[in-house]
Enzyme design. Structure first.
Site, short mmCIF file in Angstrom:
data_model
loop_
_atom_site.label_atom_id
_atom_site.label_comp_id
_atom_site.label_asym_id
_atom_site.label_seq_id
_atom_site.Cartn_x
_atom_site.Cartn_y
_atom_site.Cartn_z
CG ASP A 401 1.65 5.54 -6.60
OD1 ASP A 401 2.64 5.01 -7.13
OD2 ASP A 401 1.19 6.64 -6.99
CB SER A 402 0.33 2.39 -1.15
OG SER A 402 1.69 2.08 -1.13
#
Length: 598
Positions: A401-402
Site C-alpha cells: 500500500d502507501s
C-alpha cells in the site's frame, strides 16, 4: 483465496493449451511419428506439475513470470479512486500527518464468497478423487494378499524366457486371482503380473507368451509410474474435460506403444498370432476401480478393433521416421519451454519470504494486537539481531500500500523526474476525496499527505521498465509490477513482507544501493515524524482498503538515538475493516515505548 484460484486457473490454461497443441501435432504429423513417439509426446504434460515444485526464483525466470502475469490477470483490482497513507515535512517540526490515514478503496468486483465457493467445490472434488485412488490401491493390496502363486513350472519358465527377451531383470511375481478376467500388471517397487484363475488351462503357451511380453513391456516402459502421474492429473484437474479426454488418449496410445514393442520382437507370422491373442481378451474387463493403476492387455471391443487395425498395418520404424519423431519432440520441447514462464505463475513461491532466522529472537507481543492479526519486526544493527513477533506473518508478503511511496519517491529522484530542489507538481483540478490532495504538491507534502496522484504521475514518467529495474536492484519484495501502473501497490501485484520492509529501511539509511546522497536525504527528511528526548522517529503508514473495508494496515520506519538505529515494521490485518495504518502506528509506538526505544 483468490490467489490460489488464479493459480489453478492459470495451471488449467497451460495444461489445456498443451493438450490442444499435442493433439494438433498428433493429427497433422501422424505419419511422421513412430507409435512410441505418439505415446511419449504426452510426457510433456508433466511440465505444469513439475513447475509447481521447481525453484524458479533460482533459475532467474522472474521477468517472464511477471510478463505473463500481466497478460493473464488483466489488472483485476482497479482503484475506485486511490489509496493512501501519511505524509511528511522537510523540516524537523513534528509531522502528525504521517500518522493519519489518507485512504481510498480499491474495488474487487467478485465477492469473497464466490472465491470461497469455487475453492471449496474444487477441494471437495480433489478429496473425492483422492478417496477413489486410495480405494483402488486398497483393492490392489487386497488382491495381492488373496492371489495365489502360480506353481506351474512351464509358466514360470516361460515368464523367465520372456523377461530375457524383453530385457527385464527385476523379479516379477506371477499370481492368479478370480477377481479379474484379463491379465494386468501392478506394482512400481515390487512388480506383479496377475492372471485370471485357470488361465494356464484356458490359453495356449503361445497366447501366454504374448501376454507376458505385453505385460513385461509395461514394466520396462515404466507405465505403472505413468499411471500414478495420470491419476495425479485427474485429482488436480478433475473439473477439466480436456484432461479427461487426454488421459483416455494416453491410455490408448500406451497400449499401441506396448503392442509395437512386442511386434518388434516377432516376425511377420507372429503378428497374426499376437492379434488373435488380444482379441481373446476383448471386453474381458477387470474392476474399473483398478483400470487407472493397472495396465493390461485387454480392452473394450472398440479399443481392440483399433489395435488390431494398427497391428495389421504395422511396419518396423525406419531410421528417417525415428529422426522425424525426435525432431518433432524437440520442437514441442521448445514450445513447452516458451510456456514455462506461464507455469511459474502456478508455482510462484514469491508470496513468502524465506527468512533464515539465525539472528532472531521470537517474542510474544499478542497483548498489543487484541482484535487484530498482526506481526512486528524490530532490527538492531548494532547487535545484528531481529526481534520478531509472529514469524509466519512476518515472512508473509502482502501489499505494501502507501509504504511503497518511500521508494517511489526515491526512484523518481534517481531518474531525474523530480529533484531534491525542484519537485513540485501542479494539481490538475480533479476533485479527490481529501481536500489536502486538491492543491499543488511537492515531495514533502505528497509524502506527508500520501497524495496518490503525485506518485502515479512520477511512476508514469519513470516508466514501468525503469521502475522494474529499480525494484529488482533493491530487491523489493516479489518485485512484481504486473498490475496496473497506477495501482500495482494497492492490494494488487506488488507484495512485501514485514521482515523485508525492515531490511530495506536499513539499506536505505545506509545507502547500500549507491544512490545519490541528496536523494536519500530528501526522502528521509520527508518521512520525519517527531523528535523526543528518547530519539527521532521516521516512518510511513499504509492502509489497504478493499470494497470500503480497511483490511491491511502498515507502519514502517526507524528511530535514531544518537549513533544507534532501530528499524521496525508492523502489519495488522482485520476482515472487519478496522486495520488502518494509523492503528498500526499506535500499536508500534506502544511497543517501542515499552522497549524504551522511543
Amino acid at each position: 483465496m483468490d490467489t490460489m484460484l488464479l493459480r489453478i486457473l492459470a495451471s488449467t490454461i497451460v495444461v489445456s493449451l498443451l493438450i490442444f497443441i499435442i493433439l494438433i501435432i498428433k493429427k497433422l504429423l501422424n505419419n511422421h511419428m513412430t507409435v512410441k513417439a505418439h505415446y511419449h509426446i504426452w510426457y510433456f504434460l508433466c511440465i505444469p506439475i513439475l513447475a509447481t515444485f521447481l525453484p524458479w526464483s533460482y533459475l532467474r525466470l522472474g521477468d517472464g513470470s511477471r510478463y505473463f502475469k500481466s497478460l493473464l490477470f488483466f489488472h483485476r483490482d482497479a482503484p475506485s479512486k486511490s489509496e493512501g497513507m501519511n505524509g511528511v515535512d522537510a523540516s524537523k517540526a513534528p509531522n502528525s500527518d504521517l500518522l493519519h490515514d489518507f485512504t481510498v478503496s480499491v474495488n474487487k468486483s467478485t465477492p469473497d464468497f464466490v472465491y470461497h465457493t469455487f475453492f471449496t467445490v474444487w477441494v471437495i472434488g480433489v478429496v473425492l478423487f483422492v478417496v477413489a485412488a486410495v480405494y483402488s490401491n486398497y483393492q490392489i493390496y487386497q488382491m495381492k494378499k488373496s492371489a495365489a502363486a502360480v506353481h506351474n513350472q512351464k509358466l514360470n519358465e516361460l515368464l523367465e524366457a520372456c523377461k530375457e527377451l524383453v530385457g527385464v531383470k527385476r523379479n516379477i511375481r506371477l499370481r492368479e486371482t478370480s477377481l479379474i478376467t484379463s491379465p494386468i500388471t501392478v506394482g512400481i517397487f515390487q512388480p506383479y503380473i496377475f492372471l485370471p484363475s485357470k488361465t494356464g488351462e484356458a490359453f495356449s503357451v503361445t497366447d501366454l507368451k504374448y501376454v507376458f511380453l505385453h505385460e513385461l513391456y509395461h514394466h520396462k516402459s515404466k507405465d505403472l509410474f505413468v499411471n500414478y502421474v495420470m491419476w495425479l492429473f485427474r485429482i488436480i484437474y478433475w473439473f477439466n474435460p480436456f484432461v479427461w479426454y487426454a488421459l483416455k488418449r494416453i491410455r490408448f496410445d500406451r497400449e499401441l506403444a506396448c503392442d509395437a514393442s512386442v511386434l518388434n520382437l516377432l516376425d511377420e507370422s507372429g503378428y497374426i498370432e499376437y492379434g488373435h491373442t488380444i482379441i481373446r481378451f476383448a471386453d474381458k474387463k477387470y474392476d474399473r476401480t483398478l483400470e487407472q493403476f493397472a495396465p493390461g492387455i485387454g480392452g473394450t471391443r472398440k479399443q481392440i478393433t483399433q489395435r488390431i487395425q494398427c497391428i495389421a498395418s504395422f511396419s518396423r520404424d525406419s531410421l528417417l521416421l525415428k529422426w522425424k519423431s525426435k525432431a518433432i519432440c524437440a520442437v514441442l520441447g521448445i514450445v513447452v519451454l516458451l510456456l514455462a514462464p506461464i507455469t511459474t505463475v502456478i508455482a510462484s513461491s514469491d508470496d513468502v519470504y524465506r527468512f533464515s532466522g539465525n539472528n532472531a529472537v521470537y517474542e510474544d507481543l499478542s497483548s498489543y494486537f487484541k482484535g487484530y492479526k498482526g506481526s512486528f519486526v524490530l532490527y538492531d544493527p548494532s547487535k545484528n539481531q531481529y526481534q520478531i513477533y509472529n514469524r509466519e506473518m512476518s515472512e508473509q508478503r502482502t501489499s505494501p500500500d502507501s509504504t511503497y511511496k518511500i521508494y517511489s519517491a526515491l526512484f523518481a529522484l534517481e531518474s531525474n523526474v523530480i529533484s531534491a530542489n525542484n519537485n513540485e507538481q501542479v494539481w490538475d483540478g480533479k476533485i479527490y476525496p481529501f481536500s489536502e490532495w486538491n492543491q499543488n504538491q511537492n515531495l514533502a507534502t505528497a509524502l506527508s499527505r500520501s497524495v496518490n496522484w503525485y506518485f502515479q504521475n512520477t511512476d508514469r514518467k519513470v516508466g514501468r521498465k525503469q521502475l522494474q529495474d529499480y525494484f529488482q536492484k533493491i530487491k523489493y519484495g516479489n518485485e512484481d509490477l504486473s498490475g496496473n501502473l497506477d495501482s500495482y501497490w494497492m492490494e494488487s501485484s506488488l507484495k512485501i513482507s514485514p521482515i523485508e520492509q525492515v531490511q530495506l529501511l536499513s539499506q536505505l539509511e545506509e545507502n547500500q544501493w549507491n544512490f545519490k546522497a541528496e536523494n536519500i536525504n530528501a526522502v528521509k527528511k520527508a518521512i520525519f515524524i517527531d523528535v523526543q528526548k528518547n530519539g527521532q522517529l521516521y516512518g510511513k503508514t499504509g492502509t489497504g482498503m478493499i470494497n470500503g473495508k480497511n483490511v491491511n494496515g502498515w507502519f514502517i520506519g526507524f528511530v535514531e538515538k544518537g549513533d544507534d538505529r532501530f528499524y521496525f515494521a508492523i502489519n495488522i490485518q482485520n476482515r472487519n475493516g478496522q486495520a488502518q495504518g494509523s492503528k498500526a502506528a499506535e500499536i508500534a509506538k506502544q511497543i517501542l515505548h515499552h522497549k524504551k526505544i522511543y
